[in-house]
Write an enzyme that holds these catalytic residues in place. Structure first.
Site, PDB file in Angstrom:
ATOM      1  N   SER A 237      -4.108  18.967  10.576  1.00  0.00           N
ATOM      2  CA  SER A 237      -3.917  18.132   9.397  1.00  0.00           C
ATOM      3  C   SER A 237      -2.938  17.017   9.737  1.00  0.00           C
ATOM      4  CB  SER A 237      -3.368  18.981   8.252  1.00  0.00           C
ATOM      5  OG  SER A 237      -2.712  18.150   7.312  1.00  0.00           O
TER       6      SER A 237
ATOM      7  N   HIS B 299     -22.327  40.541  -2.363  1.00  0.00           N
ATOM      8  CA  HIS B 299     -21.619  39.819  -3.443  1.00  0.00           C
ATOM      9  C   HIS B 299     -20.203  39.436  -3.006  1.00  0.00           C
ATOM     10  CE1 HIS B 299     -24.757  41.354  -6.247  1.00  0.00           C
ATOM     11  NE2 HIS B 299     -24.690  42.399  -5.435  1.00  0.00           N
TER      12      HIS B 299
ATOM     13  N   LYS C 260      -1.405  23.420   9.868  1.00  0.00           N
ATOM     14  CA  LYS C 260      -2.818  23.649   9.573  1.00  0.00           C
ATOM     15  C   LYS C 260      -3.701  23.667  10.821  1.00  0.00           C
ATOM     16  CE  LYS C 260      -4.812  23.893   6.197  1.00  0.00           C
ATOM     17  NZ  LYS C 260      -5.234  22.870   5.232  1.00  0.00           N
TER      18      LYS C 260
ATOM     19  N   GLU D 111     -17.279  23.630   8.623  1.00  0.00           N
ATOM     20  CA  GLU D 111     -17.498  22.938   7.350  1.00  0.00           C
ATOM     21  C   GLU D 111     -18.600  21.889   7.499  1.00  0.00           C
ATOM     22  OE1 GLU D 111     -13.447  22.111   5.399  1.00  0.00           O
ATOM     23  OE2 GLU D 111     -12.995  22.772   7.433  1.00  0.00           O
TER      24      GLU D 111
END
Ligand code: ARG
Length: 455
Positions: free
Chosen positions: A274, A153, A280, A287
């Site tokens: 970024s 979980h 970043k 992804e």
């Protein structure tokens, strides 16, 4: 090619809708392989002479060489790969080219091409899967002793070995590998000789054709053979499920590489920056592993919806089988090596993982301690729950709760209770086969190594 009974040119818009050469040219090698086998079969059954066979084969090989070299020139009337090859063959060898299609239909032809293509594609996919498995098992082997908080979980649950977590994906991919092998076995059926739908009338030797093309057997029913695309659906399912597995790996690594977890660091070669925020470092590859799964599921869905409700035998709808097939294969061809590379270069931050372990993760071991003293597990569970609650109320770690407190909860807690709070010991207790004990994981790594050594 079929113009005899027609008195008009095709409407432009319809011709563009109807044509598939723009994508099915990718079947050229399979198509020519099938045609060479067919020319041989025609000669065996006496439909063409040996000299004609040789002319056809030499011509087909020249067409293939043009495709290989990228010099094949498509013509506006090349409706699909089959008509394009035959048209060019005619230009190269003359009228004898018109004998190649004797008794054959594009229906059994395209079904054959697709099976040959899928068989090769599966071999390439399996190779890429083994590379990913190799990356996973090498990484696991190089970090055998690293401890990681295990989650259920997404809540801290019990300590596990980092290698144990990583190998999760090894076994998922192993199932994908064997699923593809099953799919290849069912694809290994020759439809050639099924004709348009009713079977070949000119005594073609189907068993010979199957042997020539390396198929394990011939199809049993010509009506079924020309419209059976189950093997593509199966491959697309295997691809979709593989995509789901990669998406889960991607999600784990997106989380674990975030500052909040910090368990791993993706190599700079597998991350992006970024355009706005200079600090970043984004896990785009992971992804995309997550995102591409959507596309792969879409490819499977496309084909299933195309097949649903078709009347028996060939229908032009079946031309829609190819783009999802190619798309899924192209997607995986990009995704698999990029994922393997990201794993291979992943930095493992053992100290951060270790620091994320907390003693409540040993609460189960504490309950097991009471169980070893003869207490029923349910009762032990309740007492340990009370200890967790009390430690929380006192603002101390479970390991630092005074013995007196433990004993007010249950007198079975002895002076040795603190011995439980040892992560390495908790792991060592789980040497069951498939468990996270160091020896069990070592054996697991050995089994995984054995698998990647095989092929
Ligand atoms: N391009 C077609 C396909 O991909 C080949 C078969 C065409 N057959 C036909 N009867 N029009 O399905």
């Amino acid at each position: 090619m079929w113009g005899g009974r027609f008195s008009k040119q095709l409407d432009d818009a319809f011709a563009r809708l109807n044509a598939s050469f723009g994508f099915d040219w990718r079947l050229y090698a399979a198509d020519i392989r099938g045609s060479i086998a067919y020319a041989k079969a025609l000669a065996r059954s006496g439909m063409i002479t040996e000299a004609e066979r040789e002319t056809l084969i030499a011509g087909l090989e020249r067409v293939r060489a043009e495709f290989d070299a990228g010099t094949f020139e498509a013509k506006p009337n090349d409706e699909d790969i089959h008509t394009a090859v035959e048209r060019r063959l005619g230009e190269l060898v003359g009228a004898v080219a018109g004998k190649l299609h004797t008794g054959r239909s594009r229906n059994d032809q395209v079904a054959t091409d697709a099976r040959l293509f899928v068989r090769d594609a599966i071999r390439r996919l399996q190779f890429a899967l083994r590379e990913l498995q190799r990356a996973l098992v090498e990484k696991a082997d190089a970090h055998r002793d690293v401890l990681l908080p295990g989650y259920t979980h997404l809540q801290r649950a019990q300590p596990v070995l980092f290698a144990h977590w990583l190998l999760t994906y090894f076994w998922m991919i192993e199932r994908d590998y064997t699923r593809l092998a099953d799919c290849a076995a069912r694809a290994s059926v020759s439809p050639l000789g099924a004709g348009a739908l009713a079977g070949n009338a000119l005594g073609i030797d189907r068993e010979f054709l199957a042997r020539e093309l390396g198929f394990a057997r011939v199809s049993e029913n010509s009506l079924d053979a020309v419209s059976d695309r189950d093997f593509i659906a199966e491959l697309l399912f295997a691809a979709a499920l593989l995509g789901v597995h990669l998406s889960r790996l991607g999600e784990d690594l997106v989380l674990y590489s975030s500052a909040e977890f910090g368990f791993v660091t993706l190599d700079d070669a597998y991350a992006t920056g970024s355009s706005l925020m200079p600090q970043k470092k984004n896990p785009d590859g992971m992804e995309l592993a997550r995102g591409k799964a959507g596309r792969l599921i879409g490819d499977l869905t496309t084909l299933l919806v195309v097949l649903k409700g078709l009347p028996s035998s060939y229908d032009k709808d079946l031309q829609e089988d190819k783009e999802p097939l190619f798309d899924a294969l192209d997607t995986l061809e990009l995704l698999l090596p990029a994922t393997a590379g990201a794993i291979r270069t992943l930095r493992v931050n053992a100290d951060t993982m270790r620091a994320a372990l907390d003693t409540p993760m040993l609460a189960t071991d504490l309950a097991d301690y009471l169980v070893r003293r003869g207490m029923p597990f349910r009762e032990a569970h309740r007492h340990v729950g009370a200890a967790v609650k009390l430690a929380e109320a006192r603002g101390v770690a479970l390991a630092d709760l005074p013995l007196a407190d433990y004993q007010t909860i249950a007198p079975e807690f002895g002076a040795d209770v603190r011995v439980v709070f040892d992560f390495a010991k908790a792991l060592a207790a789980r040497e069951v086969i498939g468990g996270t004990g160091p020896n069990a994981v070592r054996a697991q790594i050995a089994r995984a190594q054995e698998i990647v050594r095989r092929a």
